[in-house]
Design an enzyme around this catalytic site. Structure first.
Site, PDB file in Angstrom:
ATOM      1  CB  SER A 265      -0.885   0.011   1.244  1.00  0.00           C
ATOM      2  OG  SER A 265      -0.055   0.204   2.379  1.00  0.00           O
ATOM      3  CE  LYS A 266       0.858   8.357  -0.722  1.00  0.00           C
ATOM      4  NZ  LYS A 266       1.694   8.428   0.467  1.00  0.00           N
ATOM      5  NE  ARG A 267      -0.778   1.175   6.556  1.00  0.00           N
ATOM      6  CZ  ARG A 267      -0.145   0.074   6.939  1.00  0.00           C
ATOM      7  NH1 ARG A 267       0.945   0.160   7.690  1.00  0.00           N
ATOM      8  NH2 ARG A 267      -0.560  -1.124   6.569  1.00  0.00           N
ATOM      9  CG  ASP A 270       3.849   7.413   2.455  1.00  0.00           C
ATOM     10  OD1 ASP A 270       4.374   7.635   1.347  1.00  0.00           O
ATOM     11  OD2 ASP A 270       2.693   7.763   2.752  1.00  0.00           O
ATOM     12  CD  GLU A 289       1.072  11.240  -1.755  1.00  0.00           C
ATOM     13  OE1 GLU A 289       2.202  10.839  -1.426  1.00  0.00           O
ATOM     14  OE2 GLU A 289       0.105  11.278  -0.994  1.00  0.00           O
TER      15      GLU A 289
END
Ligand code: GLU
Length: 507
Positions: A265-267, A270, A289
């Site tokens: 995921s994007k999480r 990051d 982003e």
């Protein structure tokens, strides 16, 4: 049209393209190109609530950057225009009517509150996943339960309704998936999916089946998250009398987080500090982003990396150009299990692809960076520097970081190296070397090496004792490209000046 293979990438313009979608688009593209087929881009924008302005443009620009150019699509046109679902509404109306006429679809007038109420009741009755289906629909307001006059009256009076798929009671839906093999689903677990919403706009399920059929799609290659929707699609093909034309389904296994726990995921991106998107995405909330493009990944390297996340060539080869990927690709070699996303591997591919590039490309890049710093550098010199540092480069920006010392003299020296290596002998070698530099008539590897060697022996020290100091004095760094090559390329004058400055700083 009549190509043997027609595939489509069908993103919804709801935001930036996720890295998983990039792999999906790549596999579609590789199959089409391998088979001499058509790669179609279709924008699935029927969900107005999730529509994000700029997303469609973003998708096109990302594909362009990756060199994945659709054969048909909103920009390219093609025999199935238009390629945006919001512009195909009249087509869907025509086909929904066929389903209604045949009794495969029906009108339903329930309000969202009534549906919620029904779900609540079923949950209370310990039904784990409550559905609007052949059983529960009996208590709802639809064409099956209402008298025809009532249906007519409500429709004429403009009461809000949706059109649902009449999923048959207790039947087994079987379909073949290229990755999963045979999949069987009992219709008891399926919902009478809404095909047409109250605003006359189709849902994803309906629009995508109609379009896949009309665009003669032969292979539906998409993420595994769409597998549960596939029985509905299979039913639709059947109800429309298109079972013979049904495409092959290819559901790709998930991309997993770097530590293998759950879907990437994007999480995670990051958390591990890597981009989740192909190119920079400026969100509607004005958050920037970061994208792989802006971080310095080469499109071919990113594609190479993605290709091997879920597919293997059956050989030891790892580094592929996109052309080579096309030649090697086959659906049979897709993997069945989720694959961990390892950014270190992406970086490795970037390194490999940078090494393969023509050095003049990097020389231009180097000169541009030098010019920004007000430094003039000839193309020939830039090529030599780039060739020397290229093994140490992961991203294009590293060329300047690794090679700028050729123009920028050091202004400080690492204390650790000084403590470890600076002593009477090494000092004597450097003084000796500096003083006698002018006697070196021919500035080449052989002479410099011999000269240094003599000094080292004369002052009773070692190569390992002197080289780190020499590197520090000349480059200001503790690591770098081959030191002899560096000395030769720096040239006698710079070497002399930098050593002199270094020795003065120590005295
Ligand atoms: N519009 C769907 C998406 O956003 C397409 C799914 C499919 O490929 O059928 O991913």
């Amino acid at each position: 049209m009549n190509h043997a293979v027609n595939v489509r990438f069908a993103p919804s313009p709801t935001g930036a393209l996720h890295i998983g979608s990039l792999r999906t688009v790549l596999y579609n593209y590789l199959l089409a190109k391998k088979k001499g087929g058509r790669f179609i881009l279709r924008i699935e924008d029927t969900d107005q609530k999730r529509f994000v302005p700029g997303a469609e443009q973003y998708i096109m620009e990302s594909l362009q950057w990756l060199g994945i150019i659709p054969d048909e699509g909103p920009e390219q046109g093609g025999p199935s225009v238009p390629y945006k679902q919001s512009e195909r509404l009249a087509i869907y109306q025509q086909y929904i009517q066929l389903l209604l006429d045949a009794g495969h679809a029906y009108y339903a007038f329930d309000t969202p509150e009534e549906i919620e109420e029904m779900r609540k009741r079923l949950k209370e009755a310990k039904i784990a996943s409550p559905q609007y289906n052949s059983i529960s629909r009996e208590w709802m307001k639809n064409q099956f339960t209402l008298p025809p006059e009532q249906v007519k009256e409500w429709m004429d009076g403009g009461k809000s309704y949706v059109i649902r798929l009449n999923v048959p009671h207790k039947e087994c839906i079987r379909f073949h998936d290229v990755v999963r093999g045979w999949v069987k689903v009992d219709t008891a677990v399926l919902d009478d999916k809404v095909l047409m919403k109250s605003d006359g706009i189709p849902t994803y399920h309906f629009a995508s089946v109609i379009d896949d059929y009309l665009m003669q799609i032969t292979h539906v290659i998409r993420g595994e998250e769409w597998l549960p929707s596939t029985p509905i699609h299979v039913l639709l093909y059947r109800c429309l009398g298109w079972a013979e034309q049904m495409p092959q389904f290819v559901h790709l296994p998930l991309l997993l987080s770097p530590n293998g726990t759950g879907k990437l995921s994007k999480r995670h991106a990051d958390q591990y500090g890597f981009p989740a998107f192909p190119i920079t995405w400026n969100t509607p909330a004005l958050i920037v982003e970061k994208g792989f493009r802006e971080e310095g990944y080469l499109p071919e390297a990113l594609l190479n990396f993605l290709a091997l996340l879920g597919w293997n060539p059956g050989t030891e080869q790892e580094v592929f150009t996109t052309k080579e990927l096309i030649n090697a690709f086959s659906l049979e070699r897709l993997g069945k299990s989720g694959v961990k996303f390892d950014i270190a591997k992406a970086n490795w591919f970037n390194q490999q692809h940078i090494k393969k590039q023509d050095p003049t490309i990097w020389a231009d890049y180097f000169i541009t960076e030098a010019t920004k710093e007000g430094i003039a550098c000839s193309e020939q010199n830039a090529i030599q520097i780039c060739a020397l540092v290229k093994d140490r480069v992961t991203f294009p920006k590293d060329f300047w970081l690794e090679g700028s010392f050729f123009f920028v003299a050091p202004n400080s020296y690492d204390d650790d190296t000084m403590v470890k290596k600076w002593n009477v002998q090494t000092k004597a070698v450097l003084i000796d070397f500096t003083q006698k530099l002018s006697n070196l008539t021919e500035w080449n590897h052989k002479n410099i090496r011999q000269f240094l060697q003599e000094s080292i022996v004369a002052h009773d020290t070692s190569v390992g004792g002197i080289m780190p100091l020499l590197r520090l004095a000349l480059t200001g760094k503790t690591a770098g490209p081959d030191l002899m090559d560096t000395i030769v390329l720096l040239g006698k004058d710079k070497v002399h000046t930098r050593l002199t400055v270094f020795l003065i700083s120590r005295s």
